[in-house]
Scaffold this motif. Sequence first.
Motif, PDB file in Angstrom:
ATOM      1  N   GLU A 105       3.132   3.680   8.548  1.00  0.00           N
ATOM      2  CA  GLU A 105       3.671   3.431   7.208  1.00  0.00           C
ATOM      3  C   GLU A 105       5.190   3.481   7.222  1.00  0.00           C
ATOM      4  OE1 GLU A 105       0.426   5.149   4.068  1.00  0.00           O
ATOM      5  OE2 GLU A 105       1.479   6.615   5.308  1.00  0.00           O
TER       6      GLU A 105
ATOM      7  N   GLN B   1       2.520   1.820  -3.468  1.00  0.00           N
ATOM      8  CA  GLN B   1       1.563   2.353  -4.436  1.00  0.00           C
ATOM      9  C   GLN B   1       1.361   3.851  -4.223  1.00  0.00           C
ATOM     10  OE1 GLN B   1      -1.640  -0.385  -3.667  1.00  0.00           O
ATOM     11  NE2 GLN B   1      -0.988  -1.763  -5.300  1.00  0.00           N
ATOM     12  N   LYS B   2       1.310   4.259  -2.984  1.00  0.00           N
ATOM     13  CA  LYS B   2       1.164   5.674  -2.650  1.00  0.00           C
ATOM     14  C   LYS B   2       2.408   6.457  -3.082  1.00  0.00           C
ATOM     15  CE  LYS B   2       0.345   8.140   1.701  1.00  0.00           C
ATOM     16  NZ  LYS B   2       0.010   7.888   3.099  1.00  0.00           N
TER      17      LYS B   2
ATOM     18  N   THR C 111       2.757   8.043  -6.584  1.00  0.00           N
ATOM     19  CA  THR C 111       1.973   9.222  -6.946  1.00  0.00           C
ATOM     20  C   THR C 111       2.645  10.527  -6.543  1.00  0.00           C
ATOM     21  OG1 THR C 111       0.713   9.245  -4.877  1.00  0.00           O
ATOM     22  CG2 THR C 111      -0.158   7.900  -6.693  1.00  0.00           C
TER      23      THR C 111
ATOM     24  N   MET D 116       6.646  13.769   0.434  1.00  0.00           N
ATOM     25  CA  MET D 116       5.331  13.189   0.688  1.00  0.00           C
ATOM     26  C   MET D 116       4.564  14.058   1.679  1.00  0.00           C
ATOM     27  SD  MET D 116       6.128   9.112   0.834  1.00  0.00           S
ATOM     28  CE  MET D 116       4.418   8.637   0.557  1.00  0.00           C
TER      29      MET D 116
ATOM     30  N   PRO E  63       0.820  -1.229   0.000  1.00  0.00           N
ATOM     31  CA  PRO E  63       0.000   0.000   0.000  1.00  0.00           C
ATOM     32  C   PRO E  63       0.852   1.277   0.000  1.00  0.00           C
ATOM     33  CG  PRO E  63      -0.846  -1.563   1.603  1.00  0.00           C
ATOM     34  CD  PRO E  63       0.471  -2.101   1.134  1.00  0.00           C
ATOM     35  N   PHE E  64       1.924   1.279   0.774  1.00  0.00           N
ATOM     36  CA  PHE E  64       2.793   2.458   0.826  1.00  0.00           C
ATOM     37  C   PHE E  64       3.498   2.661  -0.511  1.00  0.00           C
ATOM     38  CE2 PHE E  64       6.991   4.343   1.440  1.00  0.00           C
ATOM     39  CZ  PHE E  64       6.633   5.554   2.007  1.00  0.00           C
TER      40      PHE E  64
END
Length: 128
Positions: free
Chosen positions: A119, A17-18, A21, A112, A14-15
Motif C-alpha cells: 500500500e 478509502q482506508k 477511516t 494508521m 482502496p488505500f
Amino acid sequence: MIEVTVNNIVNSIPFIQKLTTVKLPARLAYRVVCLVNEIQDEYQRIDSIRKELADKYFEKDVEGNFVTDETGTSYKVRENVVEDYIKESEDFINEKVTLKSDKLPMEVLDKMDDISAAEMVLCAVFFE
C-alpha cells in the motif's frame, strides 16, 4: 500541488478509502478529506474515459455485453485494434494529473494501525 499519473490515482483508491477511516487531529483530517475528495473527482473522470476505451476497443456479443478473453479474467480486445488499444491505454495510464492539494505529512501514516508495504508503495506519491 501534487503531480501524479492516472495510474497512481486508480491504484490509490482502496488505500484512500482506508485512510478516511483513520482518527486524526482536525487539521490533518481536513487535509486528508480535501485530497480524498480531489482524488475521487479525478477517479470519476478517469472511469468515464475507461468506459469510452472499453466501448471503442472491446468485443461485444449480440446483446451488447463485453466478451471475456480465453482466461475469463478480462475483456477481449477486437483483433484489428489490439496495437491501438495497447498504445492508447498506456498513454492514458501514464497521463500526468496535477492535484491542487498538498502532499500529506508522514505523521498521517503514523496514525494508521495497518498499512502494508505494498500500500505504501502505491500511495507514497501522496506523502511528503
